[in-house]
Design a protein around this motif. Structure first.
Motif: not given
Lengths: 197, 92
Positions: B36-63
Motif C-alpha cells: 500500500a506504500s510503494c505499489g510493488r506487487i510480489d509474492a508474499l514469500a519475497t517479503a522480509r519477516l522480522y520475527p524477533n520482535s513483539h509481534g511478527l512483522l512482514l515488510r516490503c522488500p522494495g520500500c
C-alpha cells in the motif's frame, strides 16, 4: 520425589523481589528488531517537543549534549519477559527538556526515526522518571539499542522506551502507538503485568 | 531510516506461513500482494519477516514499509493488513 526441596538452595531467580511477575533475569541485552535499524548521524539528529498549539521546541545534537546530563541506574523490563537489573545510562532528564515547554496536554506520543510510535502519559515522563538516553554502560548507545538516543522510561515495559527517538507530540487525549494499536496495553505497567489489551 | 535495507536480521516471507495458517485456508505466502506504500506487487514469500520482535512483522522488500503485522497475546491473535492494498490468488 526429591529429598531436598529446591527451596533449600535459597530464593530462585524468579523469586527476586526486583522482578515483576512473569519476568526472568537476563545477563545479556536482547535486541528486538522490528525492521531495518535506522542509522542517524549526530549531524542529522534532532529532538523536538511539539505542543498542541503547533509550537516546536527543537534541540540539535550539540544543543542536547550541552544540557544537564544525568547518570542513572535502573532496572528494565521487556514485555517479552526478560528483565535486566541495574542498567547504567547517561542522558537528559525530560524534566530538563520540558522546562521551556508550556502545554495543557496530559498525554504524549513519542515518534522515532524509522516510523515507530508509542504513547506515554506526561506524568510518566516528569519528576525524575524518564530520560533521553545516549550512553549505555559508559559507551555511546549502539544503533541496535536505539542510538544515537532513545527514550528511557524504565518503570514501564521497555517497548515504551522508544529507540531512535526524534520527538514528543503533546496530545489532549491518549492515542495508541505502533504496538498499542495491535494488541499491546495502552499503559504497560510491569508490576501489574499490563502486557496486552 | 526505513530505506536502509542492509540489515540481515530478517527471514524471507516463507517463514510466516505457519503463523498465518491460523487465518488463511491456503498457503497465503504464495499469493501476490500489493504494497500500500510503494505499489510493488510480489509474492508474499519475497517479503522480509522480522520475527524477533513483539509481534511478527512482514515488510516490503522494495520500500521496507510494513505489509502485515501479527500479534499473538495468547488469548487472541490479531492480524493487521493495512499495509496491503490487495492479495491475489491464482487458480490452477
Amino acid at each position: 520425589m526429591g529429598i531436598v526441596s529446591s527451596g533449600f538452595f535459597g530464593r530462585g531467580r524468579r523469586d527476586d523481589p526486583a522482578l515483576p511477575p512473569g519476568q526472568h533475569l537476563t545477563d545479556g541485552f536482547p535486541v528486538l528488531s522490528a525492521g531495518p535499524t535506522p542509522r542517524i548521524t549526530p549531524e542529522e539528529w534532532e529532538f523536538t517537543i511539539t505542543t498542541e498549539t503547533g509550537q516546536v521546541h527543537r534541540w540539535s545534537w550539540t544543543e542536547f549534549l550541552a544540557l544537564q546530563q544525568d547518570d542513572v541506574s535502573r532496572d528494565i523490563h521487556c514485555v517479552t519477559s526478560w528483565s535486566k537489573l541495574g542498567t547504567s545510562w547517561r542522558g537528559v532528564s525530560l524534566d530538563t527538556l520540558f522546562e521551556s515547554v508550556e502545554s495543557d496536554c496530559e498525554f504524549t506520543m513519542a515518534h522515532s526515526y524509522g516510523g515507530y510510535t508509542t504513547n506515554v502519559p506526561l506524568d510518566d515522563l516528569l519528576d525524575g522518571k524518564a530520560w533521553i538516553a545516549h550512553e549505555f554502560d559508559g559507551e555511546a548507545l549502539e544503533p541496535a539499542h536505539g542510538g544515537p538516543a532513545r527514550l528511557l522510561v524504565p518503570h514501564l515495559y521497555f517497548w515504551k522506551s522508544a529507540k531512535w527517538v526524534r520527538g514528543l507530540e503533546m496530545l489532549r487525549q491518549d492515542e495508541p502507538g505502533f504496538w498499542e494499536s495491535n494488541g499491546y496495553h495502552m499503559y504497560g505497567d510491569p508490576w501489574r503485568e499490563e502486557r496486552y489489551w | 531510516m526505513t530505506d536502509n535495507l542492509d540489515d540481515l536480521d530478517y527471514l524471507d516471507g516463507n517463514a510466516a506461513a505457519g503463523p498465518l495458517s491460523e487465518f488463511f485456508a491456503i498457503d497465503v505466502v504464495s499469493a501476490r500482494g500489493r504494497c500500500a506504500s510503494c505499489g510493488r506487487i510480489d509474492a508474499l514469500a519475497t517479503a522480509r519477516l522480522y520475527p524477533n520482535s513483539h509481534g511478527l512483522l512482514l515488510r516490503c522488500p522494495g520500500c521496507a514499509e510494513i505489509l502485515m503485522r501479527l500479534v499473538d497475546t495468547g488469548d487472541s491473535v490479531c492480524l493487521d493488513l493495512h499495509g496491503l492494498s490487495f492479495i491475489e490468488l491464482r487458480r490452477g
